[in-house]
Every structure is written in structure tokens, then in C-alpha cells.
Write a protein that holds these residues in place. Sequence first.
Motif, PDB file in Angstrom:
ATOM      1  N   LEU A  10       0.052   7.139   2.420  1.00 34.71           N
ATOM      2  CA  LEU A  10       0.312   5.705   2.460  1.00 34.71           C
ATOM      3  C   LEU A  10       1.523   5.361   1.608  1.00 34.71           C
ATOM      4  O   LEU A  10       1.754   5.959   0.559  1.00 34.71           O
ATOM      5  N   LYS A  11       2.298   4.380   2.069  1.00 37.59           N
ATOM      6  CA  LYS A  11       3.418   3.874   1.272  1.00 37.59           C
ATOM      7  C   LYS A  11       2.927   2.935   0.180  1.00 37.59           C
ATOM      8  O   LYS A  11       3.527   2.851  -0.890  1.00 37.59           O
ATOM      9  N   SER A  12       1.828   2.224   0.460  1.00 37.73           N
ATOM     10  CA  SER A  12       1.266   1.312  -0.533  1.00 37.73           C
ATOM     11  C   SER A  12      -0.143   0.917  -0.109  1.00 37.73           C
ATOM     12  O   SER A  12      -0.530   1.089   1.049  1.00 37.73           O
ATOM     13  N   ALA A  13      -0.900   0.397  -1.050  1.00 37.47           N
ATOM     14  CA  ALA A  13      -2.250  -0.113  -0.781  1.00 37.47           C
ATOM     15  C   ALA A  13      -2.593  -1.128  -1.857  1.00 37.47           C
ATOM     16  O   ALA A  13      -2.258  -0.943  -3.030  1.00 37.47           O
ATOM     17  N   ARG A  14      -3.240  -2.229  -1.463  1.00 40.07           N
ATOM     18  CA  ARG A  14      -3.612  -3.283  -2.399  1.00 40.07           C
ATOM     19  C   ARG A  14      -5.118  -3.291  -2.628  1.00 40.07           C
ATOM     20  O   ARG A  14      -5.898  -3.217  -1.682  1.00 40.07           O
ATOM     21  N   LEU A  15      -5.498  -3.404  -3.901  1.00 39.06           N
ATOM     22  CA  LEU A  15      -6.906  -3.523  -4.267  1.00 39.06           C
ATOM     23  C   LEU A  15      -7.223  -4.993  -4.541  1.00 39.06           C
ATOM     24  O   LEU A  15      -6.408  -5.723  -5.111  1.00 39.06           O
ATOM     25  N   ASP A  16      -8.410  -5.428  -4.147  1.00 35.79           N
ATOM     26  CA  ASP A  16      -8.793  -6.826  -4.316  1.00 35.79           C
ATOM     27  C   ASP A  16      -8.742  -7.229  -5.783  1.00 35.79           C
ATOM     28  O   ASP A  16      -9.069  -6.448  -6.671  1.00 35.79           O
ATOM     29  N   PRO A  17      -8.319  -8.469  -6.046  1.00 34.18           N
ATOM     30  CA  PRO A  17      -8.065  -8.889  -7.435  1.00 34.18           C
ATOM     31  C   PRO A  17      -9.313  -9.316  -8.181  1.00 34.18           C
ATOM     32  O   PRO A  17     -10.338  -9.663  -7.590  1.00 34.18           O
ATOM     33  N   ALA A  18      -9.201  -9.316  -9.494  1.00 31.24           N
ATOM     34  CA  ALA A  18     -10.268  -9.810 -10.365  1.00 31.24           C
ATOM     35  C   ALA A  18     -10.251 -11.326 -10.388  1.00 31.24           C
ATOM     36  O   ALA A  18      -9.197 -11.953 -10.283  1.00 31.24           O
ATOM     37  N   ARG A  19     -11.438 -11.926 -10.518  1.00 34.63           N
ATOM     38  CA  ARG A  19     -11.502 -13.371 -10.715  1.00 34.63           C
ATOM     39  C   ARG A  19     -11.417 -13.652 -12.206  1.00 34.63           C
ATOM     40  O   ARG A  19     -12.186 -13.104 -12.996  1.00 34.63           O
TER      41      ARG A  19
END
Length: 816
Positions: A151-160
Motif C-alpha cells: 500500500l502507498k498509504s492507509a488511514r486509521l480512524d481517529p481518536a475522539r
Amino acid sequence: MARIDYDEDDSSDDTPRPQWRRRLVTWTLAAAGLGLGFLIPYTLYLNHEVGERFGQLRWQLPTRVYARPLELAPGLALDAATLKTELDAAAYREGDATRAGGYSRQGSRWTIASRGFNDVDGAVAPRRIEVVLSGGRVASLRDTAGGKRALKSARLDPARIATLYGQKQEERRLVRIEEVPELLVTGLQAVEDRDFGSHFGIDISGMARAAIKNVGAGRAKQGASTLTQQLARSGLLGIGQEQTFTRKGKEILYAMLIEARYDKRTILETYFNQVYLGQRGSQAIHGVSAGAEFWFGRDLRDLSTEQIALLIGIVRGPSYYDPRKHEARALERRNFVLGEMLETQLIDQAEHDRAAKAPLGISKTPGSTTANRFPAYVDLVRRQLARDYPADALAGAGLSVMSGMAPSAQANAEGAVARTLKGLESKRRPPLQAGLVVTDVHNGEVLAVVGSREFAEHGFNRAVEARRPVGSLLKPFVYLLALAQPEKYSLASWVDDSPVTVTLGGGKRWNPGNSDGRSHGSVRLIDALSQSYNQAMVRVGMQVDPERIADLIRTLAGIDTEARPSLILGALDQSPYAMAQLYQFLASGGEIQPLHAVRGVLDGNGRAVNRYDKDPAPAQEGDAIAARLITIALQQAVSQGTGRQLVADGLGRLSPAGKTGTSNDGRDSWFAGWTGDHLAVIWVGNDDNKTTGLYGATGAMRVWSAIFSRLPSAPLTVGDKGLDWQWTVGTGTTDAGCVGARRFAFVAGFAPAYTPCPAPQPVEMLDGEGEGVAGDPGRSGGGWREWFGFGRDDDQRDADPEADPARRTPPSAEDQ
């Protein structure tokens, strides 16, 4: 023959009919009439009330503030400690990477199962990825599905990070019935209301069954109210009131009306979003999603069987079964729920036995349902949203505010302030405070804000509100204007650091001196900046013209200030945030990047309604060159000048650029420094404006060092385009082998003429092998050279002596 008449009964006249029967019938009919006359309009009134209040239950939601999603990519500066900090902040659980919201690690290899989420640019699907860390960087990034595709990139869900409420301090997170785990849906009905699918609001058979169980157990173990009655009680009648026959009757009527108006799915979904599950101070926890975070620190989708059972058990009495206060009581209730699940065949015997032996799984402290975990950062968020969202429109609006906060940067900043100020405390020094801002040099996002050493407490936000004398932090911008005139100034220019006198209006004179009390004669411009010599600075600043300095500050940071000679040495009161905006121009390589804590705002359906993360315009060629020349000079300030302690701290690997600043008598300690990824501007001082005895290098720079000793960041490199590197001796360029030769970066086309090696002379302090950048500000135009008419020999302008702070206080000191 006498006729017999069967229509008459002589004997009846002799036996009168009982009067009490007649009266009973009369009063019964009268009572029924009166009852119906009252009940029908009352029921119609309650029906109207149900329609209004039931709708409010389902749609009043707080606005939530989220950190930025962690974007992973090969080559990203990242170590194991920082990755774990990011995952912990987003409530990921360690050990199980098969379900969303979990991760596992084997050495340097991490497997992470991300959750899906909505971001400013649309929906981001959940995925399972493999991350390999090596040498403080992401070595590889792969999707575990389909043969581990790179993968070139991947985003993880953010903290509240915060919740913005309306008038009611209620935490609620809306979920659809499809998002609730099936075991929670069926388990709740098995324990609380087995006939939910068939009754009409009240359940006679359920009441009988509960009575039998409670009698058999010798105490109340199972309630008789249906889920619909519970919803009516907590949502329409309000919890915490004494139960009376009148209230119970009203509850039953409410339940029957709800059943008549809404389908079972809607009722159950509303119940899951309304049910009361706990209290933290004045904040009530409502709904299973908020309850999952409050009790377990997990997303609802990530709960285990035993945690689901406990959540169901808590429904009956969040205070009585509080697992943090009454562990044994909560354990017994949880195991009772597990037994009900087994009896109704929702789980098998093996899962029952495993779950019954498991610990409660409660987080030590309440999860991320707190109203505001980062008050200084959220204060900045509120300020930046104010122009588009009035406070009453933002709170309780059910929006999602996507911020730029990096949990790892925030954690490092908070820790650095706490550790450093504690280490600087002494009996002779007044109590110290701090304010700082950390930004992303690539896009202007604010990554961290600390407004106080008590960073978790609400109060005065020193990062934004405190305005203190900035001292020598302004010097790089004076030299920036000088270097925009390459025909007059370069890093190699000789400047005079002998005593200087500036004539002010009204015949007043200003005689600033160096902090070490010495004069240094003719010195190179780069050395005058890196060593922060005041006398040389004033001479160059008066040539540049204070009016132009004021114009530049106004253009880059929106700061209005009077153009006085004392401005040259930092006679300007500003906040760390304002100085971060000013230094962002240098750190970004000459781009004008408005700082922003908010990336965007999403509505209740996850659609972006406002975005603030627009890409900045590319730097103009002249701006880029001047900014890079100053960067080279401030890299020397770190390697050999006032910031050299950073090299001793092991941060030379980052090749940072930075400038110290100290106000009069050591009252204010400043440092602004940046790497290839991050800029941090820090102030340390005392709220009472007392002398601290700290210089920029011994106070604020110590905080900067503590941050970047742990925060992964890329080294700062400066490109070569548009610069001409030449070896120099005296005033001309020469050969590298000449005695005393130093290598300097000149704007291309403006290097001095070549001269042969002169006779042997004392060797100057060698400069680093810097690298430089693009363009020709003297010829290409563009940038602020044309804005302010650089290249002209304008007359100097005197400041107003009555308003000049230099008349009242000595000039700014600087670090040695």
C-alpha cells in the motif's frame, strides 16, 4: 269462566326490588362516564406529548471533536512507542487483530484491523493492514487481504478528543440498530423483556414470570417492566424520581401509546440510544455506544461476550451495579445475564463457561466520554469555528469536528512541559508556566497545544491568550528582509557589531548593547544571527527600515504593530500561537500557510459541510529563497550558536533550525524551532512577570528538546535550486583549499567575484556543509521583494520616542 292474565303478577307488588342494586348500577355507570370523560382527553394529551418528546429523544446529540486520522505510509517517521500511543488514544485493543479495533505485534511487525469512519474527503473503509517498523520509520505497509498487497498509504480512524454539549450534560452517541451487536440485541430481550416482539407495551405474562423467579430467588432478580416501559420511564418521565401509582399508570399509558405509534425496530433503536448507563460528575451517560466507551474504553462493535453481559446487567441499576465501586455485585449480575443467555441458547456452554471465568474487563478510568480531555486545544478549535458556528449552534448539534491534533504530538508536548518545568523549579525561582504550539510544516495543521503546566485543567490558555515580549525571536525576519536584497546582503556579508547609537524623535538616543556586554567587531551576517548579536542586528535593522519589518509581520501573521526601532530587538508582545504563525512561513519553505486546528466539519450523516484544510499556494520563488537562506543560518544557530545544546542532547540527527529569545531581565524564555516535519514554538515564564533567570536556551529550548527527543520527525533538509554555494575569504569567492575559506550559500547570480587565495590569515570558524534552494529574488520578482520595494536605499525613519519601549527598559538580552 274467569280469564287468567299472565302479564300481571300480583305477588310482585308484595315483594319490593332491592334498592342497593339499583344504586350500584347507577353509580357504576356514572363513574364510568366520568372516567371516560377524563381518560379520553388525557390520553389524547399524552399521545401528543409522546409524539413530540419521543422525536427529541432520537435527535438531540452532542457535537464531537476528533483528532486527525493517523496516515501511515512507507518512509513515515514513526517508532513503536508513538504508534502504540496513537492506537491507545483511538481505543484500539491489543492482542486481537481479527476484529475491527484490534491490533497485534510480533517484534517490529504490527497487524492492525482498522474501523471504518467518515473523514473530510469521504468515507474510509475498514481494512486489515500489516505495518513493519525499522530504524524509526515505516519500512513497509501492506493490506493483509489478497496476498499482502503493498500500500502507498492507509488511514486509521481517529481518536475522539472532546464532546461539545448543549445545556444538558448528556453523553450520547447515536447508533442504528444494525450497528448494535446481535448478542446485545437478543441478550437484552432475554433478560429484560422476552416477549418484546409480541406484547403491546405491557406484558402480563412477563410480570407473572418475573414474580415466580423473584419468589424462588428470595429477592428481586428480574424486573417486570417491558423495554417499552423502561424507555417511557427514562426518556419521557425522567429517571431518578420516586415511583408512585400515578407515575406507574402514566408509564403504562406512555408505553401503550409508543407501541401504537411506532414499530418495534424504532422502539428498540431508540432504547439503545436512550438507556441510562452511568454518571460522571454532572455528565449523564446515555446509550449503549457511550456506555461501551465509558465502562470499557472500547467501541461498541468491539465488545466481548462478557462485556456485553455486564452492559446488559448494568441497565437494571448503573449506580447499584457500578463495577468500579461494587465489583462483586457487578460480577454476580454479569454472570446472571450469562446464565440467561445460556438458557435462551444465545451462547453455548463452552462460551458461557469461558465468559463466566473472565474478568470484568472494565477500564481503570472512564473512557473517552469526557467532555473535554484537551482544554487548550479545544479552546483553539472553538475559536476557529466561531466565525461559522455560534456557540449555541455548535453545542448539541450532532456534528463531527475533524481536527488536526496528533495524539502522539500532544502527549509528547504535555509530558515535556511537565518534566522540564519540574526540573527547572527552585526556591529562588518563581512558579513557572508554559504555553506552546506544535504544527505540521507541510500544511499548517496545528498538531498540539499546551496552555498551562496543568494541561488537563480548564483556564487561561497561555498558548493563545498570553502576550509576552518575544525578544530575539523577531531577528530572523529582520535578516529575512535584508537577504531579500541580494545585491546588498548575503549570509557572507560583513556587518559591524560595535557600539551603536540610534537617534530617536525629540533628540532621544538609544544605545542597545549585547547580552554579554562585549562588542565583536566585523562579523559575518550568518554569525551575527546565529550568535544573536544585538548591535549588528540594530545596524542591519535600521538599514532595512522598521516600517518594512512591521509590514512583513502584518503580512505573514496578521500582527499589527508600530514601526519603532525597538521592534528590531523584539519589543513586541505576542502569544506562542501568533509566533508559530509567523515562523510557519520559514518552516514551510516560504509558503503562507494559515494555521488551522480544524480540518473540517461533518454533519450527522458523515457528509462534509465545511472544510478548512485547503492546500496552501506554492511559495513564490523569491520567498522560497530568502526563507531557505534564513533556515541555513538558523541551522548554524543550532549547530554552533545559541541553540548548540540541542546537538549535545542528540538532536543533531534532525538538523533542526531554531532561534532562542529572551526578554528583559530573563522574564520570558522563548524558542522557535523546526525539523523536516514539525515546528514548535514555546514560551516559558511567570504569570506575575517576575524574573525567572532563564534564557531562551535554558528554559523554552529545554522543553523543545524534550518534545523532539521522543517525537518521530524527519530531518530538515534544504535543497540547492537557485542557490550558488561558494568558498569565500574576505569579501570574494576563492578556492576550497585557501586558508580560512568558508562555504556560503549565495542567491544564484549574486556571488562576489573570484579572487585568488590571499596570504595566510587566521582561520575563521568553519560553517556546516549546508544545502540551499531555488530561484533568484533579485531578478525573478514575485514574493515580498516587490511588495515592499526591496533594493531601494530609503531614508531611515525614527520611532516615536514617547511610545518607544526602548526608552523605558534596556534592550532585549539574548542567550550565550
